[in-house]
Scaffold this motif. Structure first.
Motif, PDB file in Angstrom:
ATOM      1  N   LYS A 115      48.208  43.734   6.900  1.00 45.04           N
ATOM      2  CA  LYS A 115      49.592  44.130   7.170  1.00 45.04           C
ATOM      3  C   LYS A 115      50.141  43.383   8.384  1.00 45.04           C
ATOM      4  CE  LYS A 115      49.804  48.771   5.263  1.00 45.04           C
ATOM      5  NZ  LYS A 115      50.075  50.175   5.581  1.00 45.04           N
ATOM      6  N   GLN A 116      49.322  43.221   9.413  1.00 48.97           N
ATOM      7  CA  GLN A 116      49.769  42.503  10.607  1.00 48.97           C
ATOM      8  C   GLN A 116      50.042  41.040  10.280  1.00 48.97           C
ATOM      9  OE1 GLN A 116      46.577  43.266  13.323  1.00 48.97           O
ATOM     10  NE2 GLN A 116      47.427  45.220  13.997  1.00 48.97           N
ATOM     11  N   ARG A 117      49.188  40.430   9.463  1.00 45.90           N
ATOM     12  CA  ARG A 117      49.375  39.024   9.099  1.00 45.90           C
ATOM     13  C   ARG A 117      50.601  38.832   8.211  1.00 45.90           C
ATOM     14  NH1 ARG A 117      43.669  39.217   7.973  1.00 45.90           N
ATOM     15  NH2 ARG A 117      44.138  39.199   5.754  1.00 45.90           N
TER      16      ARG A 117
ATOM     17  N   LEU B   4      44.759  46.944   7.504  1.00 46.34           N
ATOM     18  CA  LEU B   4      45.642  46.912   8.682  1.00 46.34           C
ATOM     19  C   LEU B   4      45.823  45.484   9.198  1.00 46.34           C
ATOM     20  CD1 LEU B   4      44.504  50.073  10.668  1.00 46.34           C
ATOM     21  CD2 LEU B   4      46.673  49.705   9.482  1.00 46.34           C
ATOM     22  N   ARG B   5      44.736  44.715   9.217  1.00 49.91           N
ATOM     23  CA  ARG B   5      44.846  43.309   9.643  1.00 49.91           C
ATOM     24  C   ARG B   5      45.724  42.525   8.677  1.00 49.91           C
ATOM     25  NH1 ARG B   5      39.325  44.122  10.444  1.00 49.91           N
ATOM     26  NH2 ARG B   5      38.840  42.924   8.565  1.00 49.91           N
TER      27      ARG B   5
ATOM     28  N   ARG C 179      45.473  30.401  15.626  1.00 49.58           N
ATOM     29  CA  ARG C 179      45.635  30.950  16.968  1.00 49.58           C
ATOM     30  C   ARG C 179      46.103  29.863  17.918  1.00 49.58           C
ATOM     31  NH1 ARG C 179      41.151  30.387  20.691  1.00 49.58           N
ATOM     32  NH2 ARG C 179      39.646  29.021  19.717  1.00 49.58           N
TER      33      ARG C 179
ATOM     34  N   ASN D 281      40.755  39.834   3.012  1.00 49.60           N
ATOM     35  CA  ASN D 281      40.842  38.746   3.984  1.00 49.60           C
ATOM     36  C   ASN D 281      41.345  37.453   3.353  1.00 49.60           C
ATOM     37  OD1 ASN D 281      39.984  40.356   6.085  1.00 49.60           O
ATOM     38  ND2 ASN D 281      37.844  39.782   5.868  1.00 49.60           N
TER      39      ASN D 281
ATOM     40  N   GLU E 274      44.913  33.985   7.944  1.00 50.24           N
ATOM     41  CA  GLU E 274      45.319  34.324   9.301  1.00 50.24           C
ATOM     42  C   GLU E 274      46.062  33.158   9.926  1.00 50.24           C
ATOM     43  OE1 GLU E 274      43.151  36.193  13.208  1.00 50.24           O
ATOM     44  OE2 GLU E 274      42.122  36.200  11.305  1.00 50.24           O
TER      45      GLU E 274
ATOM     46  N   ASN F  14      40.564  49.015   8.070  1.00 49.24           N
ATOM     47  CA  ASN F  14      40.835  48.039   9.129  1.00 49.24           C
ATOM     48  C   ASN F  14      41.183  46.677   8.544  1.00 49.24           C
ATOM     49  OD1 ASN F  14      40.568  49.754  11.308  1.00 49.24           O
ATOM     50  ND2 ASN F  14      38.394  49.330  11.576  1.00 49.24           N
ATOM     51  N   ALA F  15      40.541  46.306   7.449  1.00 49.57           N
ATOM     52  CA  ALA F  15      40.870  45.045   6.786  1.00 49.57           C
ATOM     53  C   ALA F  15      42.307  45.075   6.267  1.00 49.57           C
ATOM     54  CB  ALA F  15      39.894  44.779   5.645  1.00 49.57           C
TER      55      ALA F  15
END
Length: 84
Positions: free
Chosen positions: A15-17, A12-13, A69, A61, A66, A9-10
């Motif tokens: 990759k999204q970033r 995947l996050r 937001r 991370n 990130e 999951n880390a």
């Protein structure tokens, strides 16, 4: 099994970033993980040494921060009121 899910999951996050950069994780037989960059197994770049799960997640991370937001003025005012 849940431990490897935390690591995946880390990634995947990450990759999204990074707009789906070809990051992937490799799991060793001793239960450690390391991060690689690239699609081709022969030309993959290993980005870290084999790490424990918690150290691996912290490393992943920290690879790319990130995006900030988006918040409206009302959200900011509400958060300020909660802090008081």
């Amino acid at each position: 099994m849940a431990r490897s899910t935390k690591a995946s999951n880390a990634v995947l996050r990450l990759k999204q970033r990074s707009n789906n950069a070809p990051y992937s994780m490799v799991s060793t037989g001793s239960g450690h993980f390391y991060l690689v960059l690239g699609h081709d197994p022969e030309s993959q770049e290993q980005l870290c040494t084999a790490l424990d799960i918690d150290d691996f997640v912290r490393f992943v991370n920290s690879v790319q921060k990130e995006a900030p937001r988006k918040a409206s003025k009302l959200d900011i005012a509400f958060e300020a009121k909660l802090k008081r």
